[in-house]
Design a protein around this motif. Structure first.
Motif, PDB file in Angstrom:
ATOM      1  N   GLY A 571       5.193 -35.283 -28.447  1.00 25.51           N
ATOM      2  CA  GLY A 571       5.058 -34.007 -27.804  1.00 25.51           C
ATOM      3  C   GLY A 571       4.015 -33.227 -28.816  1.00 25.51           C
ATOM      4  N   ASN A 572       4.007 -33.185 -30.059  1.00 22.49           N
ATOM      5  CA  ASN A 572       2.627 -32.749 -30.552  1.00 22.49           C
ATOM      6  C   ASN A 572       1.576 -33.322 -30.301  1.00 22.49           C
ATOM      7  N   ALA A 573       1.664 -34.842 -30.112  1.00 20.39           N
ATOM      8  CA  ALA A 573       0.292 -35.413 -29.770  1.00 20.39           C
ATOM      9  C   ALA A 573      -0.386 -34.903 -28.531  1.00 20.39           C
ATOM     10  N   LEU A 574       0.574 -34.752 -27.360  1.00 15.67           N
ATOM     11  CA  LEU A 574       0.399 -34.535 -25.964  1.00 15.67           C
ATOM     12  C   LEU A 574      -0.225 -32.957 -25.938  1.00 15.67           C
ATOM     13  N   LYS A 575       0.486 -32.126 -26.986  1.00 20.56           N
ATOM     14  CA  LYS A 575       0.256 -30.715 -27.364  1.00 20.56           C
ATOM     15  C   LYS A 575      -1.403 -30.430 -27.717  1.00 20.56           C
ATOM     16  N   PHE A 576      -1.948 -31.446 -28.521  1.00 21.21           N
ATOM     17  CA  PHE A 576      -3.247 -31.261 -29.381  1.00 21.21           C
ATOM     18  C   PHE A 576      -4.269 -32.251 -28.716  1.00 21.21           C
ATOM     19  N   THR A 577      -3.846 -32.730 -27.487  1.00 22.12           N
ATOM     20  CA  THR A 577      -4.994 -33.743 -26.878  1.00 22.12           C
ATOM     21  C   THR A 577      -5.375 -33.191 -25.599  1.00 22.12           C
ATOM     22  N   GLN A 578      -6.854 -32.923 -25.431  1.00 27.55           N
ATOM     23  CA  GLN A 578      -7.473 -32.545 -24.423  1.00 27.55           C
ATOM     24  C   GLN A 578      -7.112 -33.257 -23.186  1.00 27.55           C
ATOM     25  N   GLU A 579      -7.607 -32.530 -22.174  1.00 31.11           N
ATOM     26  CA  GLU A 579      -7.266 -32.957 -20.748  1.00 31.11           C
ATOM     27  C   GLU A 579      -8.238 -34.238 -20.871  1.00 31.11           C
ATOM     28  N   GLY A 580      -7.799 -35.568 -20.139  1.00 31.02           N
ATOM     29  CA  GLY A 580      -8.547 -36.508 -20.030  1.00 31.02           C
ATOM     30  C   GLY A 580      -8.293 -37.637 -21.051  1.00 31.02           C
ATOM     31  N   GLY A 581      -7.643 -37.177 -22.252  1.00 27.00           N
ATOM     32  CA  GLY A 581      -7.283 -37.837 -23.217  1.00 27.00           C
ATOM     33  C   GLY A 581      -6.310 -38.882 -22.962  1.00 27.00           C
ATOM     34  N   THR A 582      -6.114 -39.554 -24.261  1.00 28.81           N
ATOM     35  CA  THR A 582      -4.997 -40.632 -24.180  1.00 28.81           C
ATOM     36  C   THR A 582      -3.853 -40.450 -25.443  1.00 28.81           C
ATOM     37  N   VAL A 583      -2.501 -40.578 -25.190  1.00 25.24           N
ATOM     38  CA  VAL A 583      -1.616 -40.640 -26.158  1.00 25.24           C
ATOM     39  C   VAL A 583      -0.840 -42.049 -26.066  1.00 25.24           C
ATOM     40  N   THR A 584      -1.000 -43.033 -27.359  1.00 26.62           N
ATOM     41  CA  THR A 584      -0.381 -44.450 -27.128  1.00 26.62           C
ATOM     42  C   THR A 584       0.719 -44.368 -28.172  1.00 26.62           C
ATOM     43  N   ILE A 585       1.989 -44.882 -27.653  1.00 26.34           N
ATOM     44  CA  ILE A 585       2.801 -45.073 -28.503  1.00 26.34           C
ATOM     45  C   ILE A 585       3.107 -46.769 -28.739  1.00 26.34           C
ATOM     46  N   ARG A 586       3.098 -47.180 -29.956  1.00 31.45           N
ATOM     47  CA  ARG A 586       3.075 -48.397 -30.294  1.00 31.45           C
ATOM     48  C   ARG A 586       4.368 -48.762 -31.101  1.00 31.45           C
ATOM     49  N   ALA A 587       5.028 -49.858 -30.719  1.00 32.36           N
ATOM     50  CA  ALA A 587       6.438 -50.146 -31.787  1.00 32.36           C
ATOM     51  C   ALA A 587       6.164 -51.685 -32.014  1.00 32.36           C
ATOM     52  N   SER A 588       6.554 -52.146 -33.110  1.00 32.17           N
ATOM     53  CA  SER A 588       6.456 -53.539 -33.498  1.00 32.17           C
ATOM     54  C   SER A 588       7.176 -53.790 -34.771  1.00 32.17           C
ATOM     55  N   ALA A 589       7.813 -55.136 -34.823  1.00 35.42           N
ATOM     56  CA  ALA A 589       8.482 -55.351 -36.038  1.00 35.42           C
ATOM     57  C   ALA A 589       7.500 -55.620 -37.138  1.00 35.42           C
ATOM     58  N   LYS A 590       8.018 -55.247 -38.615  1.00 36.73           N
ATOM     59  CA  LYS A 590       7.083 -55.386 -39.821  1.00 36.73           C
ATOM     60  C   LYS A 590       7.973 -55.985 -40.809  1.00 36.73           C
ATOM     61  N   GLY A 591       8.200 -57.258 -40.915  1.00 34.90           N
ATOM     62  CA  GLY A 591       9.183 -57.791 -41.921  1.00 34.90           C
ATOM     63  C   GLY A 591      10.723 -57.279 -41.480  1.00 34.90           C
ATOM     64  N   GLU A 592      11.274 -56.657 -42.724  1.00 41.51           N
ATOM     65  CA  GLU A 592      12.508 -56.318 -42.384  1.00 41.51           C
ATOM     66  C   GLU A 592      12.586 -55.063 -41.917  1.00 41.51           C
ATOM     67  N   SER A 593      11.568 -54.583 -41.228  1.00 42.42           N
ATOM     68  CA  SER A 593      11.526 -52.791 -40.989  1.00 42.42           C
ATOM     69  C   SER A 593      10.834 -53.032 -39.428  1.00 42.42           C
ATOM     70  N   VAL A 594      10.994 -51.658 -38.765  1.00 41.02           N
ATOM     71  CA  VAL A 594      10.313 -51.555 -37.251  1.00 41.02           C
ATOM     72  C   VAL A 594       9.488 -50.197 -37.806  1.00 41.02           C
ATOM     73  N   ARG A 595       8.269 -50.488 -37.402  1.00 37.94           N
ATOM     74  CA  ARG A 595       7.113 -49.547 -37.455  1.00 37.94           C
ATOM     75  C   ARG A 595       6.816 -48.899 -35.844  1.00 37.94           C
ATOM     76  N   CYS A 596       6.448 -47.664 -36.029  1.00 37.27           N
ATOM     77  CA  CYS A 596       5.988 -46.727 -34.699  1.00 37.27           C
ATOM     78  C   CYS A 596       5.073 -46.127 -35.031  1.00 37.27           C
ATOM     79  N   ASP A 597       3.900 -46.228 -34.129  1.00 40.15           N
ATOM     80  CA  ASP A 597       2.623 -45.359 -34.306  1.00 40.15           C
ATOM     81  C   ASP A 597       2.540 -44.601 -33.088  1.00 40.15           C
ATOM     82  N   VAL A 598       2.136 -43.104 -33.188  1.00 39.09           N
ATOM     83  CA  VAL A 598       1.954 -42.326 -32.203  1.00 39.09           C
ATOM     84  C   VAL A 598       0.414 -41.872 -32.253  1.00 39.09           C
ATOM     85  N   VAL A 599      -0.422 -42.407 -31.671  1.00 33.75           N
ATOM     86  CA  VAL A 599      -1.736 -42.296 -31.454  1.00 33.75           C
ATOM     87  C   VAL A 599      -2.365 -41.525 -30.516  1.00 33.75           C
ATOM     88  N   ASP A 600      -3.211 -40.523 -30.838  1.00 38.82           N
ATOM     89  CA  ASP A 600      -3.865 -39.544 -29.843  1.00 38.82           C
ATOM     90  C   ASP A 600      -5.366 -39.611 -30.050  1.00 38.82           C
TER      91      ASP A 600
END
Length: 676
Positions: A571-600
């Motif tokens: 929600g924050n990423a969408l709020k602070f990204t200008q029109e025409g921009g992109t918000v990407t949600i990435r998730a992947s396994a990282k060893g014994e953990s799971v990592r999530c990145d929200v990139v805007d």
């Protein structure tokens, strides 16, 4: 007549042989053996032996011998080797003492001749004992023994005496040589064992000798040292010293003043410091033979002196009281800081018991501290009270350390006392303020909790009536009225989020926040959140995309709380990204953990603002303009922390932001059910 000429010729030949032997013999023993053989064979003796004076013990010692080849005379020779003859004892000692040759008619009948029995067994009877003279003193004795008793023969005595005089000069010469070799060896050994670099130069400034320490200290190349030229050596040295001109001027001045002794220090380019001592080599009669140079590396000593000087300056300038005392408690030093703190001048305190500074009730503490220091312990940050000269008390923090001598024996104690009276006053004030803040925080939590619960009831009613209006329960609304209702709906939803955040905050602060864990697919949760936020993305004209692996990402987690974190970050990423921009949600396994990145691709965050992001009730300027409570990210962090995970952000102004978090697949915060 012919017999006399023949005997004379043999004796001359014997003298010539003796001179030749002495000229070619490397040692006294070698010369003695050969001369005794030459004279013995020419005069018909069977055994010849030489004894030399041991000046240190004032005795004669066996120095070598000869015997006729057809017999071994083993017992007589063995007895001789074992003997030590004091002065005036027996024939040998008497000849040594008197310096007069002696004929022995028959050794078997000679009074006091201790080897008489072995001589008789070996068939030895007549003998001749002659002193070995060197100038004006006897240095030894020669003895010959033959098969028959003999009467004195002046010619034979003269021959042996002549040879003994030559032998005496030879013995003294060899002894002088040996003494010189010994002295030279000792001197060389002393030079090599010295910690100083030593250089010896003759009167022509040619290098006579140097020790290895000198070469090591100055790094002298072997080629330069082998030239034995002091000028080449000085040319090398001048490249190493800080002030080569002053160095060379001092060397030249000492060479011009042969009798002067020099003391100075030389600073080298590499930071070392050498003490230079130079003395002339002069004989007792004043002959100048050159100069001896000594170089001692005093670098560490000078550094230690500088450190001590700095330490002394620190002690003098310190506002703390710094003193030293014996293990018996007598003051031995007292700095100006101690004088200012306690009011005593140094002369008033040194030699007195430090216990006089301590109130009666603190005396046991002082005794215990001194006992601990005597055992080698250190006392640090011990808070107590001492008293000033005027009787007033001063609160101090004391540190005490043992003082040790070079052998490691504890001889006293060093004491540093700091006045903490003002610190203690401020500490009490801060403690009172802290307790007030705790009470205010408690009241705040009560207030937030109460207000939040009170707001939920009207919000629920508001939400219901809005639904009635939207459904036309009270009548059909005009388009303009529906537009007004939509705006109210936005306000209601914002208020609902605000109340939810405040409730979560209140639970976290109260310690009642708990996770409801289950095994769930993290990727599926990301899909759910992205689907729910797709209308918001469409409205903001921002492209929302998801990048997930094909296989499920199974995690032990609280799906509702992780979903709340995802909604906050996306929600924050969408709020602070200008029109025409992109918000990407990435998730992947990282060893014994799971990592999530929200990139805007939004506006980004300044580097100095990044540390503030996850603090409570903190909003950046751009966030305040968009609205919000300033709690979303801090609550997200609390939820990720509860999962034993990590959360963070990377950003650069104008280049967008990446908010990320990691949670373990299996955590102690979410225990696996039994049997799973």
């Amino acid at each position: 007549m012919a017999e006399t000429i023949d005997r004379t010729a043999r004796r001359l030949a014997a003298l010539y042989t003796a001179d030749r032997i002495l000229a070619t013999s490397p040692t006294i023993e070698d010369a003695a053996t050969k001369i005794l053989a030459a004279l013995g064979e020419s005069e018909g003796w069977l055994v010849g032996q030489m004894w030399l004076v041991d000046d240190r013990h004032n005795v004669l010692r066996y120095a070598g011998g000869w015997h006729a080849a057809h017999r071994d005379f083993a017992e007589f020779i063995a007895q001789s080797r074992a003997m030590i003859v004091p002065r005036d004892h027996g024939v040998l000692g008497q000849v040594w003492a008197s310096g007069t040759p002696t004929w022995i008619h028959d050794v078997a009948e000679e009074p006091g001749f201790v080897r008489a029995e072995s001589a008789r067994k070996e068939g030895l009877h007549g003998g001749l004992v002659v002193p070995i003279w060197n100038m004006d003193h006897v240095v030894g004795v020669i003895e010959y023994y033959g098969p028959q008793a003999r009467i004195p023969n002046e010619g034979r005595m003269a021959l042996v005496s002549s040879v003994s005089q030559e032998l005496g000069l030879f013995v003294e010469h060899k002894r002088v040589q040996e003494a010189l070799r010994r002295s030279s060896s000792i001197l060389k050994a002393q030079q090599e064992a010295s910690l100083d670099g030593i250089l010896v130069v003759d009167e022509n400034q040619a290098v006579v000798s140097r020790n290895s320490r000198f070469c090591e200290m100055w790094g002298v190349p072997p080629a330069v040292m082998d030239m034995l030229d002091d000028k080449l050596l000085q040319a090398h040295i001048r490249t190493l010293v800080v002030d080569p001109d002053a160095h060379m001027a001092r060397v030249a001045a000492l060479y011009k003043q042969p009798l002067e002794i020099g003391h100075d220090e030389i600073k080298l380019n590499d930071g070392r410091v050498f003490h230079r001592y130079s003395a002339p080599a002069i004989t007792p009669n004043g002959m100048y033979y050159g100069r001896v140079w000594y170089f001692r590396d005093v670098t560490e000593a000078r550094r230690a002196e500088a450190s001590l000087a700095r330490l002394a300056a620190i002690v003098e300038a310190s506002s703390d009281a710094i003193l030293s005392q014996t293990l018996e408690g007598l003051v031995t030093s007292w700095n100006p800081g101690a004088q200012r703190m306690f009011g005593y001048e140094e002369a008033e305190v040194v030699g007195r018991a430090v216990s006089e500074l301590v109130p009666a009730e603190q005396q046991p503490e002082l005794t215990e501290m001194l006992a601990r220091v005597g055992r080698g312990e250190h006392v640090e940050h011990h808070e107590t009270a001492w008293q000033r000269k005027n009787g007033t008390r001063v609160e101090v923090s004391v540190a005490v350390s043992p003082i040790k001598d070079a052998a490691g024996t504890i001889t006293g104690a060093a004491v540093i006392a700091r006045d903490i009276t003002e610190i203690n006053r401020l500490r009490l004030e801060l403690q009172a303020q802290f307790e007030q803040l705790i009470e205010l925080d408690r009241l705040k939590n009560i207030f937030v909790n109460a207000v939040t619960h009170e707001l939920r009831t009207p919000l629920t009613a508001m939400k219901g009536y809005l639904e009635f209006l939207e459904e036309g329960v009270g009548g059909t609304l005009t388009p303009k009225e529906l537009e007004f209702v939509a705006e109210v709906r936005k306000g209601e939803e914002r208020m609902e989020r605000l109340v939810a955040d405040l409730l979560d905050y209140a639970r976290i602060e109260a310690g009642t926040f708990k996770l409801n864990c289950e095994s769930a697919d993290f990727a599926a949760k990301v899909h759910d959140v992205s689907d729910s936020l797709m209308p918001l993305a469409t409205s903001a004209k921002v492209h929302l995309e998801v990048m997930l692996p094909a296989e499920p990402l199974m995690v032990e987690m609280d799906p509702q709380r992780i979903g709340q974190v995802l909604i906050n970050l996306v929600g924050n990423a969408l709020k602070f990204t200008q029109e025409g921009g992109t918000v990407t949600i990435r998730a992947s396994a990282k060893g014994e953990s799971v990592r999530c990145d929200v990139v805007d691709t939004g506006v980004g965050i300044a580097a100095e603002d990044l540390p503030k992001l996850f603090q409570r009730f903190v909003q950046l300027d751009q966030g305040a303009r968009k609205g919000g409570t300033g709690l979303g990210l801090s609550i997200s962090k609390a939820m990720i922390d509860a999962h034993n995970g990590q959360i963070g952000a990377l950003s650069e102004v104008g280049k967008g932001s990446t908010f990320w978090f990691e949670i373990p697949r299996q955590s102690a915060a979410c225990p696996r059910p039994a049997g799973v």
